[in-house]
Design a protein around this motif. Sequence first.
Motif, PDB file in Angstrom:
ATOM      1  N   ALA A   1     -28.507-119.477  -9.361  1.00 61.33           N
ATOM      2  CA  ALA A   1     -27.636-119.619  -8.243  1.00 61.33           C
ATOM      3  C   ALA A   1     -28.410-120.585  -7.210  1.00 61.33           C
ATOM      4  N   ASN A   2     -27.471-120.989  -6.493  1.00 60.61           N
ATOM      5  CA  ASN A   2     -28.057-121.747  -5.200  1.00 60.61           C
ATOM      6  C   ASN A   2     -28.837-120.888  -4.359  1.00 60.61           C
ATOM      7  N   PRO A   3     -29.978-121.293  -3.623  1.00 60.53           N
ATOM      8  CA  PRO A   3     -30.498-122.877  -3.628  1.00 60.53           C
ATOM      9  C   PRO A   3     -31.395-122.922  -4.781  1.00 60.53           C
ATOM     10  N   CYS A   4     -31.196-124.394  -5.404  1.00 54.20           N
ATOM     11  CA  CYS A   4     -31.968-124.399  -6.664  1.00 54.20           C
ATOM     12  C   CYS A   4     -32.089-126.008  -6.907  1.00 54.20           C
ATOM     13  N   ALA A   5     -33.372-126.534  -6.753  1.00 52.52           N
ATOM     14  CA  ALA A   5     -33.343-127.927  -7.054  1.00 52.52           C
ATOM     15  C   ALA A   5     -33.308-128.585  -8.401  1.00 52.52           C
ATOM     16  N   VAL A   6     -33.476-127.545  -9.328  1.00 50.65           N
ATOM     17  CA  VAL A   6     -33.274-128.154 -10.798  1.00 50.65           C
ATOM     18  C   VAL A   6     -31.788-127.860 -11.065  1.00 50.65           C
ATOM     19  N   ARG A   7     -31.000-127.050 -10.617  1.00 53.62           N
ATOM     20  CA  ARG A   7     -29.728-127.127 -10.644  1.00 53.62           C
ATOM     21  C   ARG A   7     -28.994-128.313  -9.907  1.00 53.62           C
ATOM     22  N   HIS A   8     -29.420-128.790  -8.781  1.00 55.64           N
ATOM     23  CA  HIS A   8     -28.844-129.878  -8.033  1.00 55.64           C
ATOM     24  C   HIS A   8     -29.119-131.006  -9.085  1.00 55.64           C
ATOM     25  N   GLU A   9     -30.383-131.269  -9.371  1.00 60.08           N
ATOM     26  CA  GLU A   9     -30.577-132.521 -10.069  1.00 60.08           C
ATOM     27  C   GLU A   9     -29.796-132.638 -11.445  1.00 60.08           C
ATOM     28  N   ALA A  10     -29.736-131.375 -12.146  1.00 62.57           N
ATOM     29  CA  ALA A  10     -29.122-131.457 -13.588  1.00 62.57           C
ATOM     30  C   ALA A  10     -27.614-131.704 -13.476  1.00 62.57           C
ATOM     31  N   LEU A  11     -26.926-131.172 -12.338  1.00 66.26           N
ATOM     32  CA  LEU A  11     -25.463-131.374 -12.116  1.00 66.26           C
ATOM     33  C   LEU A  11     -25.027-132.713 -11.539  1.00 66.26           C
ATOM     34  N   ALA A  12     -26.130-133.242 -10.929  1.00 64.42           N
ATOM     35  CA  ALA A  12     -25.909-134.780 -10.609  1.00 64.42           C
ATOM     36  C   ALA A  12     -25.908-135.776 -11.732  1.00 64.42           C
ATOM     37  N   SER A  13     -26.835-135.236 -12.699  1.00 64.35           N
ATOM     38  CA  SER A  13     -26.943-136.057 -13.828  1.00 64.35           C
ATOM     39  C   SER A  13     -25.867-136.182 -14.601  1.00 64.35           C
ATOM     40  N   LEU A  14     -24.996-135.040 -14.579  1.00 63.65           N
ATOM     41  CA  LEU A  14     -23.715-134.996 -15.562  1.00 63.65           C
ATOM     42  C   LEU A  14     -22.698-136.019 -15.316  1.00 63.65           C
ATOM     43  N   GLY A  15     -22.754-136.349 -13.857  1.00 63.07           N
ATOM     44  CA  GLY A  15     -21.669-137.418 -13.168  1.00 63.07           C
ATOM     45  C   GLY A  15     -20.260-136.762 -13.482  1.00 63.07           C
ATOM     46  N   ARG A  16     -19.460-137.535 -14.200  1.00 61.74           N
ATOM     47  CA  ARG A  16     -17.999-137.057 -14.612  1.00 61.74           C
ATOM     48  C   ARG A  16     -17.770-136.416 -15.689  1.00 61.74           C
ATOM     49  N   ARG A  17     -19.025-136.263 -16.369  1.00 58.62           N
ATOM     50  CA  ARG A  17     -18.810-135.260 -17.726  1.00 58.62           C
ATOM     51  C   ARG A  17     -18.186-134.045 -17.634  1.00 58.62           C
ATOM     52  N   PRO A  18     -17.105-133.541 -18.238  1.00 60.58           N
ATOM     53  CA  PRO A  18     -16.800-132.301 -17.887  1.00 60.58           C
ATOM     54  C   PRO A  18     -17.639-131.049 -18.089  1.00 60.58           C
ATOM     55  N   HIS A  19     -17.699-129.984 -17.372  1.00 58.04           N
ATOM     56  CA  HIS A  19     -18.613-128.921 -17.418  1.00 58.04           C
ATOM     57  C   HIS A  19     -18.262-127.777 -16.693  1.00 58.04           C
ATOM     58  N   ARG A  20     -18.552-126.756 -17.052  1.00 63.11           N
ATOM     59  CA  ARG A  20     -18.208-125.290 -16.417  1.00 63.11           C
ATOM     60  C   ARG A  20     -19.376-124.638 -16.175  1.00 63.11           C
ATOM     61  N   VAL A  21     -19.572-124.042 -15.001  1.00 61.95           N
ATOM     62  CA  VAL A  21     -20.600-122.897 -14.907  1.00 61.95           C
ATOM     63  C   VAL A  21     -20.273-121.676 -15.563  1.00 61.95           C
ATOM     64  N   ALA A  22     -20.899-121.393 -16.543  1.00 62.65           N
ATOM     65  CA  ALA A  22     -20.360-120.197 -17.230  1.00 62.65           C
ATOM     66  C   ALA A  22     -21.065-119.011 -16.766  1.00 62.65           C
ATOM     67  N   ALA A  23     -22.442-119.135 -16.168  1.00 63.64           N
ATOM     68  CA  ALA A  23     -23.301-118.093 -15.710  1.00 63.64           C
ATOM     69  C   ALA A  23     -24.186-118.453 -14.465  1.00 63.64           C
ATOM     70  N   GLU A  24     -24.436-117.768 -13.425  1.00 66.23           N
ATOM     71  CA  GLU A  24     -25.277-117.913 -12.326  1.00 66.23           C
ATOM     72  C   GLU A  24     -26.309-117.084 -12.584  1.00 66.23           C
ATOM     73  N   CYS A  25     -27.419-117.021 -12.584  1.00 71.62           N
ATOM     74  CA  CYS A  25     -28.655-116.013 -12.644  1.00 71.62           C
ATOM     75  C   CYS A  25     -29.457-116.059 -11.500  1.00 71.62           C
ATOM     76  N   VAL A  26     -30.336-115.003 -11.035  1.00 69.11           N
ATOM     77  CA  VAL A  26     -30.979-115.189 -10.091  1.00 69.11           C
ATOM     78  C   VAL A  26     -32.699-115.001 -10.487  1.00 69.11           C
ATOM     79  N   ASP A  27     -32.813-114.997 -11.586  1.00 68.17           N
ATOM     80  CA  ASP A  27     -34.258-115.139 -11.999  1.00 68.17           C
ATOM     81  C   ASP A  27     -34.380-116.096 -13.365  1.00 68.17           C
ATOM     82  N   LEU A  28     -35.402-116.319 -13.693  1.00 67.58           N
ATOM     83  CA  LEU A  28     -35.831-117.313 -14.723  1.00 67.58           C
ATOM     84  C   LEU A  28     -35.422-116.472 -16.270  1.00 67.58           C
ATOM     85  N   THR A  29     -36.007-115.399 -16.252  1.00 67.02           N
ATOM     86  CA  THR A  29     -35.699-114.412 -17.384  1.00 67.02           C
ATOM     87  C   THR A  29     -34.182-114.212 -17.883  1.00 67.02           C
ATOM     88  N   SER A  30     -33.399-114.194 -16.684  1.00 64.79           N
ATOM     89  CA  SER A  30     -31.932-114.029 -17.111  1.00 64.79           C
ATOM     90  C   SER A  30     -31.419-115.396 -17.213  1.00 64.79           C
TER      91      SER A  30
END
Length: 277
Positions: A179-208
């Motif tokens: 879940a935001n804020p997350c630098a890894v999330r931001h860079e990863a989503l930006a890399s997908l560009g126009r590629r279709p995607h859907r956030v299926a799960a948002e988690c608050v810790d790495l284990t999850s």
Amino acid sequence: MATLDITPLRSFAAVVAFSGVRRAADALHLSPAAVTGHIRKLERELGCRLVIPDGRGIALTSDGDELAVRARDIIAHHDDAVRTLTPHDDNGILVAATEHAAEFLVPTVMSLVHARHPERPVRLRLTRSAHVRDLVDDDRADVALMLTRPARGSVRVAPVPLQWFAHDARPSEDLVLFANPCAVRHEALASLGRRPHRVAAECVDLTSVVGAARAGVGMTPLPRIGPAHDGLRVVRGLPPIPDISLFVATSARVDTSIRQEIVGLLRHALSGRVDAA
């Protein structure tokens, strides 16, 4: 009513962050038996199972998931209260780090700080990089490891490659993200560009995050440091994710030479882990 001691909660939070008892024990400078005892104490007090074995590490039960979220806040509020109310008596050192640095980098830092300041208690807080920066800016963190945007006085350690991981290594439109804020999330989503995607799960810790990806919920972006988590494989055929940078900051409460030692150790560790990935 049940009561929760802060020391067992620290051990539980570390076990969650490091996905295992032994690595958590190493970081906390406790024996694995002591950490296991802390977990069992929490389970007896709460009357529920919190963790179960999972390959080389552990997995959280649904009750463990619930406590993992709450333990982070309880520990943060406890430490903030202690520091606010006893600012002149607290001789401890707080190491704050992004969870992504936990498994392979934090134990190295903790061991060095313990060795250089054996007379002072060392506490560990694993949280988001944004929160690590807050701790630095508020002059509460003595050693801080954070990703992407540095706090004041930070030193850039090295670039950290990112890759997509999933249970079956096939590209997917479904994503598992912090879940935001997350630098890894931001860079990863930006890399997908126009590629279709859907956030299926948002988690608050790495284990999850890792657990959801391992269960096949979707693919997730992770730093490429060392071997993949058990049950996850690198996803090929996707646009590359830009590297992110790891930064270190230290306070005036630790020896000035420690930051240079930490930077050197981390650069060496990152070089070896990335090469082995």
